[in-house]
Structure formats: C-alpha cells, structure tokens
Scaffold this active site. Structure first.
Site, short mmCIF file in Angstrom:
data_model
loop_
_atom_site.label_atom_id
_atom_site.label_comp_id
_atom_site.label_asym_id
_atom_site.label_seq_id
_atom_site.Cartn_x
_atom_site.Cartn_y
_atom_site.Cartn_z
N LYS A 1 73.56 -40.39 17.72
CA LYS A 1 72.98 -39.30 18.51
C LYS A 1 74.07 -38.62 19.33
O LYS A 1 74.64 -39.22 20.24
CB LYS A 1 71.89 -39.79 19.46
CG LYS A 1 71.16 -38.57 20.05
CD LYS A 1 70.39 -38.87 21.31
CE LYS A 1 71.17 -38.67 22.57
NZ LYS A 1 71.47 -37.26 22.91
N GLU B 1 75.61 -45.32 34.71
CA GLU B 1 74.18 -45.40 34.99
C GLU B 1 73.37 -45.61 33.70
O GLU B 1 72.54 -46.54 33.61
CB GLU B 1 73.80 -44.06 35.63
CG GLU B 1 72.48 -43.99 36.29
CD GLU B 1 72.19 -42.53 36.64
OE1 GLU B 1 73.12 -41.68 36.63
OE2 GLU B 1 71.02 -42.24 36.90
N GLY C 1 74.61 -46.55 30.88
CA GLY C 1 75.12 -47.80 30.29
C GLY C 1 74.32 -49.00 30.78
O GLY C 1 73.99 -49.90 30.00
N GLU D 1 81.36 -47.96 26.68
CA GLU D 1 82.54 -47.28 27.23
C GLU D 1 82.01 -46.37 28.33
O GLU D 1 81.38 -45.36 28.03
CB GLU D 1 83.24 -46.41 26.18
CG GLU D 1 83.72 -47.17 24.97
CD GLU D 1 85.04 -47.88 25.19
OE1 GLU D 1 85.66 -47.65 26.25
OE2 GLU D 1 85.43 -48.66 24.31
N CYS E 1 86.78 -39.63 30.74
CA CYS E 1 86.42 -40.88 31.42
C CYS E 1 87.65 -41.56 31.99
O CYS E 1 87.59 -42.21 33.02
CB CYS E 1 85.65 -41.80 30.50
SG CYS E 1 86.40 -41.97 28.89
N GLU F 1 83.04 -40.93 40.30
CA GLU F 1 83.58 -40.15 39.19
C GLU F 1 83.04 -38.72 39.32
O GLU F 1 81.84 -38.50 39.27
CB GLU F 1 83.10 -40.78 37.87
CG GLU F 1 83.70 -40.12 36.65
CD GLU F 1 83.28 -40.79 35.34
OE1 GLU F 1 82.08 -41.01 35.14
OE2 GLU F 1 84.17 -41.07 34.53
P1 NDP Z 1 74.88 -39.70 30.02
O1 NDP Z 1 75.43 -41.06 30.13
O2 NDP Z 1 73.51 -39.43 30.47
O3 NDP Z 1 74.95 -39.22 28.48
C1 NDP Z 1 75.61 -39.88 27.42
C2 NDP Z 1 74.72 -39.93 26.18
O4 NDP Z 1 73.62 -40.81 26.39
C3 NDP Z 1 74.10 -38.60 25.82
O5 NDP Z 1 74.02 -38.49 24.41
C4 NDP Z 1 72.73 -38.71 26.45
O6 NDP Z 1 71.81 -37.83 25.91
C5 NDP Z 1 72.39 -40.15 26.14
N1 NDP Z 1 71.36 -40.74 26.98
C6 NDP Z 1 70.88 -40.34 28.17
N2 NDP Z 1 69.93 -41.19 28.63
C7 NDP Z 1 69.82 -42.17 27.70
C8 NDP Z 1 69.03 -43.35 27.59
N3 NDP Z 1 68.17 -43.72 28.55
N4 NDP Z 1 69.16 -44.14 26.49
C9 NDP Z 1 70.04 -43.81 25.53
N5 NDP Z 1 70.81 -42.71 25.57
C10 NDP Z 1 70.72 -41.89 26.63
O7 NDP Z 1 75.87 -38.70 30.69
P2 NDP Z 1 75.50 -37.25 31.23
O8 NDP Z 1 75.75 -36.31 30.17
O9 NDP Z 1 74.17 -37.21 31.88
O10 NDP Z 1 76.58 -37.09 32.36
C11 NDP Z 1 76.32 -37.61 33.65
C12 NDP Z 1 77.59 -38.11 34.29
O11 NDP Z 1 78.09 -39.19 33.53
C13 NDP Z 1 78.71 -37.12 34.29
O12 NDP Z 1 78.66 -36.30 35.38
C14 NDP Z 1 79.92 -38.00 34.29
O13 NDP Z 1 80.25 -38.36 35.59
C15 NDP Z 1 79.48 -39.21 33.55
N6 NDP Z 1 79.93 -39.23 32.15
C16 NDP Z 1 80.91 -40.08 31.85
C17 NDP Z 1 81.40 -40.13 30.58
C18 NDP Z 1 82.48 -41.06 30.24
O14 NDP Z 1 82.96 -41.04 29.11
N7 NDP Z 1 82.89 -41.88 31.14
C19 NDP Z 1 80.89 -39.27 29.50
C20 NDP Z 1 79.81 -38.42 29.92
C21 NDP Z 1 79.37 -38.42 31.21
P3 NDP Z 1 71.71 -36.36 26.58
O15 NDP Z 1 72.98 -35.68 26.31
O16 NDP Z 1 70.62 -35.71 25.89
O17 NDP Z 1 71.46 -36.57 28.04
#
Ligand code: NDP
Length: 472
Positions: A178, A233, A235, A252, A286, A383
């Site tokens: 996904k 969160e 994760g 990750e 990240c 972050e």
């Molecule tokens: P998320 O962790 O919400 O998104 C990562 C992926 O998980 C997306 O594909 C998301 O879908 C999906 N997802 C969301 N909720 C669930 C769930 N309950 N179960 C399974 N999969 C889920 O990151 P965000 O995009 O909301 O970003 C929020 C914050 O996270 C950012 O501001 C940043 O600080 C941090 N972040 C960190 C990353 C890293 O690599 N360290 C990468 C991305 C974000 P969808 O896109 O539809 O929400």
C-alpha cells in the site's frame, strides 16, 4: 546571485490518466471504496482520481498473492533473478517518466527524483536480483515467509517501494503493497512495469487508499510478514495489531538525527553536508540531520557560511532542473511544520530564513534555521519532517555524544572531523543505525539501514535486509 534561466523538464513523457485502479493478480481493477484525488503539491492541481481498496479488495489481493506464492517460491532463484533484472532495466529505461511523475505527485525537485530516487530504485533491484540465486550463502536459510504486507510513506514513494519489494521477491515471497494516500502514482506505474516484465500475476499487488487500507493489509490473517515505514505513532499501532500473531515485523520509523561538526572539520564541506542533511527532499527524510551540533569555538564561522549557502538555495517549481527545494508534500504536513516552527519561536529559539519568495499556490516552506536551541525545546526533540534545522552547540566530544544520544530516536547521525580516530570513537558511542562520516544522506543498496529505540527495528538493505524476508 546569478539569474537562472528557467529549465523546466517536460511533463509530456508521462501519460497521466484521469483515473487509476488497484493492481491485483496482474490486472488493473476498480476498488470498492470511494475514489480519492491525488494532487500536485506545487500547484494544488488534481492529477488523478485513485481507487480506494476496502478490506474485501485487500482480501482479493492477499488471495492472489497467496496463489502466486506457490508458483513464485517454487521457481529456482536464478529464474526469479531474471525477472528482477528485467524490472531493474525497465526502471532505467523508463527513468525519465518515473522521475517526472514522482516530482509531480510528491513535490520533490526533479534533480533529486532523477539523480537520486530513480537510480537508487534500479540499483536496489539489481542488487537483490544478484542475491536471488545465492541465498544459500547469505546465512539465513532459503525458505521464504509467504505473503508480505507492506505499507510505505510519501517521502520517497518509489524508493521505499523498491526497498520493500526487491528483497521480498528475491527471497521468494509475494507482496501486497500500500503506497501513501498522497503519492500513489509511481507505485501504479511500477505495476505497469511488472506487467511489462511479464512478472507472474499476483506476485506484486498494489492496493491504494488511506490508513484504513493499510490497517487492512497489516491485519489480514493470511499475511505472513509485515513491513512498514512511516511515523512512530502508526508504527506503534501496527506493532500492537501484529502482537500475538506469527507475523514477522520490521518497522522503519522516525528520527531526529544529530549532525555533529567538530572544530577541525573542513567547513565548506561540512556546510554542504548540513544542507544535504536537512534540506534534501524538503527535510522529508526519516534520517535527516535535523539537529546540528556544532563545536562552540567554530559556531560563528560555521553559521555565517551556512547562512551564505542557504541564501543561494532556489525554491520553486519542482520540475525546474535548477530547483533545490520543492514543495511540501501536503497541506497537513505544511501545517505540522508551521506549528512546530512557531513552537520553536515561542519556546525561545531564534528563527532565521534567507530572503525567499514563496509561490502563491501550493504548499511551501522556506529553508529555516533555529539558533539558541535548548535540548528541552520541542524543535530539538520532535521530528518536524520539514526544511527546518535546529542548531545546538557542544564543547567536548563527550558532550557531543551525550547530546546526540539524548533523543527517543536512533536512526542516523553524522560526524564531521579530520581525525579518523575520532570518527571511530564517535561511531562506537552513537546509538544510531547509520553513522555517516564527513558525508550525510548517502544511500547504497549494499548497506543496511534501520534504527534503534523508537526509530524501529529490523534492517533493510544489504545482506542484513534478506533476513527480514526469510524463515530463519
Ligand atoms: P503515517 O505513518 O501515517 O503514514 C505511513 C503509511 O502508513 C501511509 O501509507 C499511511 O497511509 C499508512 N497508515 C496510516 N495509518 C495506518 C494504520 N493504522 N495502519 C496501517 N497503515 C497506516 O505518516 P503520515 O503520512 O501521517 O505522516 C505523519 C508524520 O509521520 C510526518 O509528519 C512525519 O513526521 C512522520 N513520517 C515519518 C516517516 C519516516 O520515514 N520516518 C515517513 C512519513 C511520515 P496514508 O498515507 O493514507 O495515511
């Protein structure tokens, strides 16, 4: 300052469709949920309507992956390698198309998608293609796990897909992936590449949608392995959902890396490394070097050089080849960057940005630097995931280590010094999965990547990356 003539990359190479479906069992299919729009964050223009996969659609995808697992895992490694090599070559052949589409959907500068993301995607498939027939020598056995459910974020849409799919397939697993809601398009173009490569149907399935679709992938009882990259969160939510099942899990997550500059470092080189550490990909990284730890004796000189350099960064149209800083990926992310930056100011840090004109439409944030940051400030702990650098100082190497490790995260760190012995001493003491020396944000498929503490567990990349996809 030079005047730059605009050098926009043409969009014509991309055949953008008005709507996209799911990719299940080698076919594009409608989703059962309502469609959603994916927009160009630089202009707010709608790029396409994309299908939402419900739990029923996810179930169909997992069933297709399960059926394909029988075929795929039974193939000799050398045969699987042929498909992976073919995918790698097709990624190279269609590199320009992939790079332009990535920049359109994500907002990152074409210079980065073209020169970093897409070449690394191809390199990843080449690298793991090489392992497919040599698993017996890797030391983790040769038995694949089954169906891998993979959920990826929006900051490196295609690269995170490659990090997930290449090792999974090399080891004989099949996948249901996904992509993030705001950046689904390159994953769907990748699905087309899988078809072009004649990959057996069901080996790769792409289900688009929001968090609920991700949750359905993770929770599906017939998924054997879950791999997630994203926020700490989410994760945590995933770790809870997988707890008590036999599913294998790698996470990750976030980071708050220290980029540590000693007084004997080459200043101009360090400045480039700091810029690359936090302003690469608008800071949506990240492992970004979001905390600059500078030795007190060179603080003034370094900050003056850094400010001069930031004054030359060009922010604007991601498709312009001159652009250094593109658009922030979404309105939500922009709101988060603004909120945390405002908090930085109200908590007492001093904010600075170079003169920088922001486009009228789209989501933009100027390169920003905070000085006078204390370890207790939110901008030193949380972050931000944006082009915002928090500057702290230290006097001794021991203090640098203390401050660098004073974070709930542990994904990466950087050390700038002339002394090899100091690099080794620091690397030994820093609690971070990756420590870069006199460089930052350097990625290579042969090198493992992953975190300590709240940055997650498991490693991706390199030999270590095979372990996550084999029944050890
Ligand atoms: P998320 O962790 O919400 O998104 C990562 C992926 O998980 C997306 O594909 C998301 O879908 C999906 N997802 C969301 N909720 C669930 C769930 N309950 N179960 C399974 N999969 C889920 O990151 P965000 O995009 O909301 O970003 C929020 C914050 O996270 C950012 O501001 C940043 O600080 C941090 N972040 C960190 C990353 C890293 O690599 N360290 C990468 C991305 C974000 P969808 O896109 O539809 O929400």
């Amino acid at each position: 300052m030079f005047e730059y003539a605009p050098a926009p990359e043409s969009r014509d190479v991309v055949d953008l469709k008005s709507s996209y479906g799911l990719f299940i069992n080698g076919e594009f299919a409608d989703g059962s949920g309502p469609t959603f729009k994916t927009v160009n964050p630089a202009t707010e223009e709608t790029l396409a309507e994309v299908a939402t996969a419900t739990s029923d659609d996810v179930d169909r995808a997992v069933q297709a992956a399960r059926k394909a697992f029988g075929v795929w895992s039974a193939l000799p490694g050398a045969e699987r390698a042929k498909y992976l090599f073919r995918i790698a070559r097709l990624v190279q052949e269609r590199a320009r198309e992939l790079a332009v589409l990535e920049s359109l959907d994500n907002g990152k500068p074409i210079r980065e998608s073209r020169d970093v993301d897409v070449p690394l995607v191809a390199a990843h498939f080449f690298y793991y293609a090489g392992w497919a027939d040599k698993l017996a020598y890797a030391g983790f056995g040769t038995k694949p796990l089954g169906v891998a459910g993979q959920v990826i974020p929006w900051n490196f849409p295609l690269l995170m897909l490659a990090w997930k799919i290449a090792p999974a397939l090399a080891c004989g697993n099949t996948v249901v992936l996904k992509p993030a809601e705001t950046t689904p398009l390159t994953a769907l173009l990748f699905a087309d590449i899988c078809r072009q490569a004649d990959l057996p149907p069901g080996v790769v399935n792409i289900v688009t949608g929001a968090g609920e679709t991700g949750a359905a992938v993770v929770a599906h009882p017939d998924v054997n392995k879950v791999a997630f990259t994203g926020s700490t969160e989410v994760g945590r939510v995933i770790a809870r959902s997988v707890a008590g099942t036999s599913k294998k899990l790698t996470l990750e997550l976030g980071g708050k890396a220290a980029n540590i500059v000693f007084d004997d470092a080459a200043i101009d080189q360090a400045v480039e490394g700091i810029v690359n550490g936090i302003f690469f990909n608008q800071g949506h990284v990240c492992c970004a070097g979001s905390r600059l730890l500078v030795q007190e004796s060179i603080q003034e000189e370094l900050l003056a050089a850094l400010k001069r350099r930031l004054g030359t960064l060009r922010l604007g149209d991601p498709l312009d080849k001159n652009t250094d800083i593109g658009a922030v990926n979404s309105a939500e992310q922009l709101a988060k960057i603004r909120r945390l930056s405002d908090l930085g100011e109200s908590e007492g840090a001093e904010r600075w940005s170079p003169a920088c004109e922001l486009p009228g439409k789209g989501f933009w944030f100027p390169p920003t630097l905070f000085t006078g940051v204390a370890q207790s400030h939110s901008i030193a702990r949380e972050e931000i995931f944006g082009p915002v650098l928090s500057v702290l100082t230290f006097r001794t190497p021991a203090e640098a280590v203390e401050k660098a490790n004073n974070t709930p995260y542990g994904l990466s760190a950087g050390v700038w010094t002339e002394k090899g012995s100091r690099i080794l001493w620091m690397a030994d003491k820093l609690r971070a999965g990756v420590v870069w020396a006199n460089t930052f944000n350097k990625f290579d498929p042969t090198s493992p990547f992953g975190g300590y503490k709240e940055s997650g567990y498991g490693r991706e990349g390199g030999l270590a990356g095979l372990e996550a996809y084999l029944d050890v």
